[in-house]
Design a protein around this motif. Structure first.
Motif, short mmCIF file in Angstrom:
data_model
loop_
_atom_site.label_atom_id
_atom_site.label_comp_id
_atom_site.label_asym_id
_atom_site.label_seq_id
_atom_site.Cartn_x
_atom_site.Cartn_y
_atom_site.Cartn_z
N PHE A 1 23.52 19.43 31.01
CA PHE A 1 24.39 18.39 31.42
C PHE A 1 24.85 17.27 29.88
CE2 PHE A 1 22.22 19.06 35.40
CZ PHE A 1 23.56 19.69 35.94
N GLN A 2 23.93 17.28 29.39
CA GLN A 2 24.32 16.63 27.97
C GLN A 2 25.57 17.30 27.28
OE1 GLN A 2 23.42 13.48 26.62
NE2 GLN A 2 25.38 13.70 25.81
N ALA A 3 25.31 18.57 27.20
CA ALA A 3 26.23 19.69 26.57
C ALA A 3 27.67 19.18 27.42
CB ALA A 3 25.91 20.89 26.35
N ALA A 4 27.65 19.52 28.73
CA ALA A 4 28.68 19.24 29.73
C ALA A 4 29.39 18.13 29.26
CB ALA A 4 28.46 19.53 31.02
N LEU A 5 28.72 16.88 29.07
CA LEU A 5 29.30 15.52 29.02
C LEU A 5 29.97 15.64 27.55
CD1 LEU A 5 29.47 13.09 30.45
CD2 LEU A 5 27.42 12.32 29.62
N THR A 6 29.04 16.31 26.63
CA THR A 6 29.90 16.09 25.25
C THR A 6 31.19 16.87 25.26
OG1 THR A 6 27.63 15.93 24.23
CG2 THR A 6 29.41 16.65 22.91
N PRO A 9 33.77 14.33 28.00
CA PRO A 9 33.24 12.94 28.01
C PRO A 9 33.69 11.88 29.05
CG PRO A 9 34.44 13.36 25.96
CD PRO A 9 34.46 14.43 26.56
N GLN A 10 34.68 12.54 29.88
CA GLN A 10 35.31 11.68 30.81
C GLN A 10 34.75 12.22 32.40
OE1 GLN A 10 36.92 8.97 30.17
NE2 GLN A 10 36.76 9.21 28.21
N ALA A 11 33.62 13.18 32.22
CA ALA A 11 33.22 13.71 33.52
C ALA A 11 32.44 12.80 34.16
CB ALA A 11 32.87 14.97 33.45
N ALA A 12 32.63 11.89 35.20
CA ALA A 12 31.54 11.19 35.66
C ALA A 12 30.41 11.89 36.21
CB ALA A 12 32.19 10.35 36.83
N ASP A 13 30.62 13.15 36.97
CA ASP A 13 29.72 13.97 37.63
C ASP A 13 28.84 14.60 36.52
OD1 ASP A 13 31.80 15.63 36.73
OD2 ASP A 13 31.51 17.10 38.15
N ALA A 14 29.26 14.78 35.35
CA ALA A 14 28.28 15.23 34.34
C ALA A 14 27.29 14.14 34.05
CB ALA A 14 28.96 15.74 33.11
#
Length: 174
Positions: A1-6, A9-14
């Motif tokens: 999930f850190q990779a998905a958020l990186t 970066p605007q993904a609240a669900d991540a």
């Protein structure tokens, strides 16, 4: 999930799921930061408030802040069963059984076929020594999902409260 958020970066669900992962790793401070990030990215994202309430409970945060987060989650998403159940458990632990029952009723109205809702209904009834209600709800939970192991304990406790000791032993053996 850190990779998905990186990557996004605007993904609240991540950010939310990163918080859930941190809870699983028993890193509550990082979980709280992730839930706060989810809320800052999308202030209308109900799961972020639920996550923050759950972490608040674990960290011993002020009860009014925890209730505010639960309330916000249910206001933002009136169909969010997990928020009702979380608030019910929190209220039950604080001895606010009437409020807990209201949340269980709301969750049950949304999904009467949820084994988890029926289990929580049993637990709230047990806390109030309403054994017949607890037994009925535990039976319903187990009819819906025989793998919901805590429901067996709730059923056994209700049976003991009703002096159905042999049935309780059989339930625990199951």
């Amino acid at each position: 999930f850190q990779a998905a958020l990186t990557a996004n970066p605007q993904a609240a669900d991540a950010a939310y799921y990163l918080g859930v992962a941190h809870i699983g790793a028993d890193d509550l401070v990082s979980a709280q930061a992730a839930f706060n990030r989810a809320i800052s990215l999308e202030p209308q994202f109900a799961p972020g408030y639920l996550g923050r309430a759950q972490v608040g409970i674990a960290l011993g945060a002020d009860a009014s802040a925890i209730i505010t987060d639960f309330n916000t989650a249910t206001l933002l998403d009136p169909n969010f069963i997990d928020a009702y159940l979380g608030r019910a458990v929190f209220n039950m632990q604080r001895g606010n059984y009437e409020d807990a029952e209201e949340d269980i009723a709301a969750a049950e109205e949304l999904d009467p076929q949820s084994a988890l809702v029926q289990y929580r209904k049993a637990v709230v009834a047990l806390a109030q020594q309403q054994y017949s209600i607890a037994l009925e709800a535990a039976f319903a939970a187990l009819d819906l999902d025989v793998t919901l192991l805590p429901a067996y304990l709730a059923k056994a406790e209700a049976e003991q409260g009703m002096a159905l000791y042999q049935e309780s032993v059989a339930t625990m053996q199951t």
